[in-house]
Design an enzyme around this catalytic site. Sequence first.
Site, mmCIF file in Angstrom:
data_model
loop_
_atom_site.group_PDB
_atom_site.id
_atom_site.type_symbol
_atom_site.label_atom_id
_atom_site.label_comp_id
_atom_site.label_asym_id
_atom_site.label_seq_id
_atom_site.Cartn_x
_atom_site.Cartn_y
_atom_site.Cartn_z
ATOM 1 N N LYS A 24 39.641 26.682 -21.746
ATOM 2 C CA LYS A 24 40.276 26.499 -21.566
ATOM 3 C C LYS A 24 41.881 26.736 -22.834
ATOM 4 C CE LYS A 24 40.814 22.656 -19.244
ATOM 5 N NZ LYS A 24 41.085 20.895 -19.466
ATOM 6 N N ARG A 93 43.605 17.352 -24.702
ATOM 7 C CA ARG A 93 42.691 18.147 -23.412
ATOM 8 C C ARG A 93 41.233 18.587 -24.122
ATOM 9 N NH1 ARG A 93 46.412 22.094 -20.133
ATOM 10 N NH2 ARG A 93 44.879 21.977 -18.393
ATOM 11 N N GLY A 102 35.546 18.448 -14.408
ATOM 12 C CA GLY A 102 34.751 17.049 -15.081
ATOM 13 C C GLY A 102 34.493 16.170 -15.550
ATOM 14 N N MET A 104 34.205 16.547 -19.115
ATOM 15 C CA MET A 104 34.493 15.568 -20.591
ATOM 16 C C MET A 104 35.492 14.836 -20.469
ATOM 17 S SD MET A 104 33.242 18.270 -22.834
ATOM 18 C CE MET A 104 34.181 19.328 -22.287
ATOM 19 N N ARG A 338 41.544 30.154 -15.226
ATOM 20 C CA ARG A 338 39.975 30.510 -15.482
ATOM 21 C C ARG A 338 39.881 31.266 -14.363
ATOM 22 N NH1 ARG A 338 37.960 24.770 -14.466
ATOM 23 N NH2 ARG A 338 38.051 24.626 -12.841
ATOM 24 N N HIS A 454 35.998 17.725 -7.011
ATOM 25 C CA HIS A 454 34.770 17.646 -8.276
ATOM 26 C C HIS A 454 33.531 17.738 -6.923
ATOM 27 C CE1 HIS A 454 31.745 15.072 -9.515
ATOM 28 N NE2 HIS A 454 32.097 15.584 -10.903
ATOM 29 N N ARG A 627 -7.016 43.245 -7.404
ATOM 30 C CA ARG A 627 -7.753 42.781 -8.733
ATOM 31 C C ARG A 627 -8.140 42.204 -8.009
ATOM 32 N NH1 ARG A 627 -5.072 37.436 -11.390
ATOM 33 N NH2 ARG A 627 -5.679 36.621 -8.753
ATOM 34 N N GLU A 757 -4.024 39.136 -19.627
ATOM 35 C CA GLU A 757 -3.678 37.760 -19.969
ATOM 36 C C GLU A 757 -4.138 36.663 -21.204
ATOM 37 O OE1 GLU A 757 -4.965 36.479 -15.907
ATOM 38 O OE2 GLU A 757 -6.709 37.646 -15.631
ATOM 39 N N SER A 776 -1.302 45.745 -16.872
ATOM 40 C CA SER A 776 -0.266 44.716 -15.349
ATOM 41 C C SER A 776 -0.555 43.217 -16.658
ATOM 42 C CB SER A 776 -0.982 44.740 -14.597
ATOM 43 O OG SER A 776 0.088 43.202 -14.032
ATOM 44 N N ASN A 780 1.830 34.454 -16.174
ATOM 45 C CA ASN A 780 0.926 32.979 -16.049
ATOM 46 C C ASN A 780 0.190 32.724 -16.961
ATOM 47 O OD1 ASN A 780 3.089 33.803 -13.892
ATOM 48 N ND2 ASN A 780 1.305 33.173 -12.296
ATOM 49 N N CYS A 844 2.563 41.553 -13.545
ATOM 50 C CA CYS A 844 1.929 40.618 -11.648
ATOM 51 C C CYS A 844 2.599 38.805 -11.084
ATOM 52 C CB CYS A 844 0.883 41.083 -11.534
ATOM 53 S SG CYS A 844 -0.658 40.574 -12.549
ATOM 54 N N TYR A 864 7.794 48.248 -14.485
ATOM 55 C CA TYR A 864 7.527 47.773 -13.308
ATOM 56 C C TYR A 864 7.400 46.157 -13.448
ATOM 57 C CZ TYR A 864 2.515 47.667 -12.840
ATOM 58 O OH TYR A 864 0.916 47.146 -12.120
#
Length: 892
Positions: A24, A93, A102, A104, A338, A454, A627, A757, A776, A780, A844, A864
């Site tokens: 602002k 402000r 809205g 603060m 803005r 809002h 795999r 992995e 690869s 996870n 992967c 990739y």
Amino acid sequence: MAGEKYVYDFSEGHRDLKELLGGKGANLAEMTRLGLPVPAGFTITTRACQAYLATGANPEGLIAEIDDHLAALERAMGRKLGDAGDPLLVSVRSGAAFSMPGMMETVLNVGLTDASVVGLAAQSGGNDRFAWDSYRRLIQMFGKTVCDVPGEEFSDALEDAKKAKGATDDLHLDAADLKALVESFKRIFAKHTGYDFPQDPREQLRLATEAVFRSWNAERAVLYRRQERIPADLGTAVNVCSMVFGNLGADSGTGVAFTRDPASGAQGIYGDYLSNAQGEDVVAGIRNTVPLEDLEKLDAKSYAELLAIMAKLEGHYRDLCDIEFTIERGKLWMLQTRVGKRTAAAAFRIAAQLVDEGMISLDEALRRVSGAQLAQLMFPRFDLSADPTVLTKGIGASPGAASGKAVFTAERAVELAAEGEDVILVRRETNPEDLAGMIAARGILTARGGKTSHAAVVARGMGRTCVCGADQLEIGRDRVTVNGQVITEGNIVSIDGTTGRVYLGAVPVRPSEVVQYFEGDKVEESTLVDAVHTIMSHADASRRLAVRTNADTGEDAARARRFGAEGIGLCRTEHMFLGDRKELVERLILSSTEDARNDALAALLPLQKADFVDLFRAMDNLPVTVRLIDPPLHEFLPSLEELAVNVAVARERGEDHAEDEELLDAVRRMHEQNPMLGLRGVRLGLVIPGLFAMQVRAIAEAAVQLAGEGLHPRPEIMVPLVGAVQELEMVRQECEQIVAEVVADSGVEVLIGTMIEVPRAALTAGQIAEAADFFSFGTNDLTQMGWGFSRDDVEGAFFWRYLELGIFGISPFESIDRDGVGRLIRIAAEEGRAVRPELKLGVCGEHGGDPESVHFFHEVGLDYVSCSPFRVPVARLEAGRAAITGGDSDSR
Ligand code: ADP
Ligand code: MG
Ligand code: MG
């Protein structure tokens, strides 16, 4: 820090100082530089706020600096703050680097006291009503924001005053009523704080400033930041701005405007105007606004000036701007601008339009959209062919199609959502206290407020479907009535955030036009599809990362290919061991002799081969990474508990249970305390003779068969869970033998590589690369083992607490942990390539479709990423963005 400059006059800053002055403040300064009519003022920096929050006290020198700037402001305005005869009033402000609508606090009319209210009345030409209205607003806002007086106490007193008068609107209260109201507000204030409303204007200013600092840590602001992933330690700036008054009469007013439609991106003038009102009345939806175009009839001069300013701002920012303005007795003042928030569809349309208009480059257009927005556009829409009952129509404020049970409070939304229900939060209007309910709901429906309310702003930010301003809804405490139809909690309603329609009951949904476009289906003329096409084409032309998909069937593979997948990065073969093949797998696992095992394997071979034929055909000419079997074998057998019960029951009934008993024995034998760290992955291949061999043979035979048909299959065999090069060498040797034998001179080429992995694999990647054609990253497992978190258990058990404590801002299973797991990836990539420069590198894990992570993989120099079919377009877009921004991502 001593000597640091904490206060900037509006004429000193500019738009690039957002971090220091907040959005602002930086934009008020920019508008001041552009020569636009901005009321004079100054900004206290976010660094002052950080210092205040860290120590609980204003940093040294701040008060003196504020005094200096205030004195300059008083000189410029020719008035003194809170002067009894002719007072200068200011607003205080909040304004952080990231917009938090809205969230603060802002206090208007600071400087009014029992003495200066009289001066204000005189100054406004004897407008007593205005002066007392301004004063009661100050006590109300100041009480609530600065001193934590419950806001209802004030609004109840206001309602009582209106009731006593038989008035329906604030405007029906006259000066005497408001003067009396000020007295009751002061009593409320004193009752809650234990002291009288401060009559020293400077003390008001200091207290308000500190309250704005503290509002950074208000509960709802904290919640909003977490939702929007805004860092917690930025702090807010404070803008002190001389007041201009929209509540001086019919020739005054206040409004908000957009230079383009933030919902659709269409060019034009969009906004709301409210005459004889002060700023926050518009956003709060307290009274009904008129469309901005109507201002032309009310005040043609200000209207024309506003349009000219809006055009200037759009040209200057080269983007959609949103604006707050006030007209004081025919004089236009700019109070805020803005670069405006917008829906996903609008983001794509506007970016493409601005390219067409020559305002921005294609690179810039690509920078201005995000994978998260593209994902939103791939949401399905309502299918209206069933002709659902339209209840009413409001304003489509945030797109999507949402059905769910109607609830009327945020608390109920949270409760029902926790029970797994889809809910639609229905409110007269929302306010920041409703945030938790808005997050829990599928969609939000309000009776009041426009696209800038809002509800609309927050819902768009969260990607929640929202219809607002459905003003035919009569909202009661436990029911909504609309055109005679009564809706109570639990009744299903459906809302369309694009058209604004509200339906009774659930409505079936149809896929999005963007998905249809990706699918290659014929799409009717659509500016959205054109925009997506333009920007996706540029992303594809810019990106260095290839995008593959994770797919186990020909069907998935074919779809992903239509979505732009350039191969398969992960085919999980264990899915091929399920269904009616389970029995064969059981036989394989239970076989006690070599012959029995070979029989089972031989029976599985043609089935596997057929799967691969499908897959290679769908991905002809493109690489397909298969795999070898990965999960612990007990996953293919019935559970221990189930079998134990079966055997016990059969025994009791005297039935034959030999088979179950045999299975039970096997399951007991194979039971592991910690199966995810047990006999799985490459370990299976080394322990169960012939298992990998059968899979490799199936892959090679499928490829040879297709090559015989003139196709060009490109299989890549991937060995999971390798931790030591020796494991890979042994499997590789076996694979190579079979491949050589099957492939012979068919021209088929088969790569053999491994997943990275296990942390040890990443740390010994230089050795492992000797035996691998490709790596690869299985992000996870790498995350699971890198952190020691069980992916299946942590989310519900304690991750919420970790997120709350800020140990990480987002689950490391969702977005790659750059510092830890990311470092393992960097090491493996560098050391692997050092040994084997042509080593192919990919990902992967689920992270392959996460925007932030895609940028990281680009930076690390992978070849990739691979992700689920639906994420493929998202990954393409983000890979393009990563390439043009040098890996710097801003998807907000
Ligand atoms: P928010 O960030 O919630 O929009 P603002 O600081 O912009 O909060 O202020 C709230 C309302 O008060 C806005 O409508 C704004 O236009 C109005 N307002 C703020 N400062 C002034 C001022 N100096 N004169 C008149 N109205 C103001
Ligand atoms: Mg504002
Ligand atoms: Mg794994």
